[in-house]
Design an enzyme around this catalytic site. Structure first.
Site, short mmCIF file in Angstrom:
data_model
loop_
_atom_site.label_atom_id
_atom_site.label_comp_id
_atom_site.label_asym_id
_atom_site.label_seq_id
_atom_site.Cartn_x
_atom_site.Cartn_y
_atom_site.Cartn_z
CE LYS A 15 6.22 65.12 29.49
NZ LYS A 15 6.21 66.22 30.46
NE ARG A 89 10.09 69.36 26.73
CZ ARG A 89 10.25 68.32 27.55
NH1 ARG A 89 10.51 67.14 27.06
NH2 ARG A 89 10.13 68.48 28.84
NE ARG A 129 10.02 66.36 38.43
CZ ARG A 129 9.70 66.60 37.16
NH1 ARG A 129 8.86 65.79 36.54
NH2 ARG A 129 10.19 67.64 36.53
NE ARG A 163 14.55 66.83 35.96
CZ ARG A 163 13.62 66.79 35.01
NH1 ARG A 163 12.90 65.69 34.85
NH2 ARG A 163 13.41 67.80 34.22
NE ARG A 174 14.18 80.33 28.41
CZ ARG A 174 13.42 80.86 27.47
NH1 ARG A 174 12.31 81.48 27.77
NH2 ARG A 174 13.78 80.80 26.20
#
Ligand code: AMP
Length: 218
Positions: A15, A89, A129, A163, A174
């Site tokens: 995204k 979301r 990432r 992150r 989750r």
């Protein structure tokens, strides 16, 4: 009218990358709600702590709070359009946005682009990432390395990080589960408004972008 594009997709579906590419084409401002929240955390204070607690566990922040932060951003930013990366979301968030747009003569929702991706690929991409802690740009340690090792291509910060919520497999699962639990309701909601465009996120970045740009020009 200022146009809004919504990009929906699971974590690491591309995204952020696609919103940057769309932004280059259309000069719309990309807004990552995750980045907006991380900025609130950086400011410190009680609100920041509440947000950090939700993010670290892979939970969503409350709908009202999220929508307030997002509205403040679009109302206070001068741009001819916006790309929402990570909002809505939940169905509730989609309805809040819809109610707001119905009364607005300034903003209009043009398209909801849904990037689809399987769980195995999501987990693999999250594992690789790397994120710029300064501007939020995203890299992949195997497929999209920064041009200069350890330095962000965009803002040249050397603060490239993993992150915290990308390092915790419980939080990762989750986030994926929450996405899956909500996405079909959101898609049905926008299908009724004929706004949905579905795309396969396994395709090459440029191919995905080409398809999105074609969908936007129709
Ligand atoms: P992201 O950077 O899009 O992966 O988002 C990171 C985290 O920020 C998510 O796992 C949520 O905890 C929170 N978040 C981002 N967008 C939203 C939203 N629209 N509603 C609630 N929480 C959000």
């Amino acid at each position: 009218m200022k146009e809004i594009l919504v990009l929906l997709g699971p974590p690491a579906s591309g995204k952020g990358t696609q919103s940057e590419l769309i932004s280059k084409n259309l000069s719309y401002l990309p807004i990552s709600t995750g980045d907006l929240l991380r900025k609130e955390i950086d400011k410190g204070g009680e609100l920041g702590k509440e947000i950090a607690a939700a993010i670290d566990k892979g939970n969503l922040v409350p709908d009202d709070l999220m929508f307030d932060i997002l509205l403040k951003k679009i109302r206070n930013t001068d741009s001819k359009g916006f790309i929402f990366d990570g909002f809505p979301r939940t169905l509730e968030q989609a309805k809040m946005l819809s109610d707001f747009l119905e009364k607005s003569d300034e903003f209009v929702l043009k398209k909801v682009i849904v990037i689809e991706l399987d769980k195995e690929t999501i987990i693999d991409r999250i594992a690789n990432r790397i994120t710029c802690g300064n501007c939020g740009a995203v890299y992949n340690s195997s497929t999209k390395k920064p041009k200069v090792s350890g330095e962000c291509d965009i803002c040249h910060s050397k603060n490239l990080i993993d992150r915290k919520d990308d390092l915790d497999i419980v939080a990762i699962n989750r986030r994926i589960d929450i996405f899956r639990a909500n996405v079909s309701d959101i898609v049905s909601f926008y299908e009724k408004k004929s706004l949905i465009f579905l795309i396969n996120g396994l395709k090459d970045v440029n191919a995905v972008n080409l398809e999105i740009m074609e969908a936007l020009s129709n």
